[in-house]
Structures are given as structure tokens and as C-alpha cells.
Write an enzyme that holds these catalytic residues in place. Structure first.
Site, mmCIF file in Angstrom:
data_model
loop_
_atom_site.group_PDB
_atom_site.id
_atom_site.type_symbol
_atom_site.label_atom_id
_atom_site.label_comp_id
_atom_site.label_asym_id
_atom_site.label_seq_id
_atom_site.Cartn_x
_atom_site.Cartn_y
_atom_site.Cartn_z
ATOM 1 N N GLY A 260 26.470 -7.901 -23.535
ATOM 2 C CA GLY A 260 27.605 -7.663 -22.840
ATOM 3 C C GLY A 260 27.533 -7.506 -21.387
ATOM 4 C CG ASP B 144 28.441 -4.192 -21.767
ATOM 5 O OD1 ASP B 144 27.394 -3.281 -21.739
ATOM 6 O OD2 ASP B 144 28.831 -4.676 -22.661
ATOM 7 C CG ASP C 241 29.389 3.650 -26.057
ATOM 8 O OD1 ASP C 241 28.258 3.605 -25.971
ATOM 9 O OD2 ASP C 241 30.075 2.483 -26.445
ATOM 10 C CG PHE D 42 36.328 -1.136 -30.204
ATOM 11 C CD1 PHE D 42 35.169 -1.001 -30.207
ATOM 12 C CD2 PHE D 42 36.896 -2.538 -30.173
ATOM 13 C CE1 PHE D 42 33.983 -2.095 -30.097
ATOM 14 C CE2 PHE D 42 36.284 -3.575 -30.419
ATOM 15 C CZ PHE D 42 34.570 -3.357 -30.474
ATOM 16 C CG ASP E 74 30.830 -8.488 -29.045
ATOM 17 O OD1 ASP E 74 30.428 -8.978 -30.008
ATOM 18 O OD2 ASP E 74 30.287 -7.638 -28.485
#
Length: 175
Positions: free
Chosen positions: A46, A101, A104, A153, A160
Site C-alpha cells: 500500500g 499508507d 487504522d 473503507f 486496494d
């Protein structure tokens, strides 16, 4: 609107907003690490776009390496992080800037923390393009944050959905 596999996504964060966020992170890294010759450690897959842009904007000497960890299946985290590609150089005594990237849950950071402690780095800081404070469950300091976003999301700019969407120059959210 775009469709990836079976899901539809709508525009969310523009390429211009992403560039502003990257500029902010890179400027702060230049202030803090200009004469430190840090190792930028990108987390694949990512972070490849974010890592490339941050490194291009870094004015001092630096080295670059990557690790690959995985924790997602589809749109959900599995809760388990596995190392898919490890370090190929010693980081002992080095200053490391971890390029993510997105942060979370923090599960990937927890796994990388174990790796970096084992490597005996002098210190490390985390730089992320996207940070989801609502989802974050760990105690690691995220010093460099491009932008905070809600716990949605997203795909694009390296992120991706089951392999698709990494090449998009802006970010889309699940419709």
C-alpha cells in the site's frame, strides 16, 4: 463512480488534497531529519506511492527499504498480521522512518514494532498518509499524519480492494 470487483466506490479525496498532505509530512520530515541520514522503511504494498512521493521530497541523504505485511481480506481486516517479505539489511543503531499508507487498527504497527525492536534501531517514527483515529486501538505515537479520516473503507493511491485500485491517483470510498 468506479466499480472494483463487485463493489462500487465514489470519489472521496482528490489528488490535490493528497499532494497537500504529502507536502505537509515531507516538510516536517525535512525539518526533523535533514542531517540524520534516516532509513525510510515503506510498508508494501500500500505505501509504494506515498513512500515514493515522500522520498522524492526529502532533501537530505537517506536510504530506502521495504517490508511487506498483510492483514486484509476483501474490505475487512483479519486481525492477524503476517510478514510476507522481511528486511534485507541491518537497521541496528539507525534512525528509521516507517512509511505507511494508512493506520487504522494499529495491528500492522504492532508487528513492525516487534521487528524494529529486534533490529535494535536507534529510534523510529511513523509517517502515514491516512490516519483513522476512530479505528486506532494501539499506543504507538503516529508523529507524522498526512490527514485524519473517518473509519470508512477506501481505495486508491496505493490502497486496494482485493488487488484492484492501487493505481488510482485519487481516493474513493465504498458507496
Amino acid at each position: 463512480m468506479i466499480k472494483l470487483h463487485d463493489l462500487e466506490f465514489e470519489p472521496y479525496i482528490s489528488e490535490e488534497e493528497i499532494n497537500v498532505a504529502i507536502d505537509k509530512v515531507a516538510q516536517k520530515l525535512n525539518e526533523d531529519y535533514l542531517d540524520a541520514n534516516p532509513i525510510f522503511l515503506g510498508v508494501l504494498n500500500g505505501s509504494f506511492m506515498f513512500a515514493s512521493e515522500v522520498i522524492k521530497r526529502f532533501s537530505g541523504d537517506c536510504e530506502v527499504s521495504f517490508v511487506k505485511l498483510g492483514s486484509y481480506e476483501g474490505t475487512q481486516t483479519t486481525g492477524t498480521v503476517k510478514t510476507l517479505l522481511g528486511l534485507n539489511q541491518s537497521l541496528k543503531g539507525r534512525k528509521v522512518i516507517l512509511l505507511e499508507d494508512i493506520v487504522d487498527t494499529g495491528n500492522t504497527l504492532e508487528e513492525i514494532n516487534k521487528i524494529l525492536l529486534k533490529e535494535e534501531v536507534a529510534n523510529y517514527e511513523v509517517a502515514t498518509l491516512f490516519y483513522k483515529p476512530e479505528a486506532y486501538k494501539k499506543e504507538f505515537n503516529i508523529k507524522y499524519r498526512g490527514m485524519e479520516i473517518p473509519n470508512k473503507f477506501i481505495v486508491g493511491y496505493g490502497l486496494d480492494y482485493d488487488g484492484l485500485g492501487r493505481n488510482l491517483t485519487q481516493v474513493y470510498k465504498l458507496k
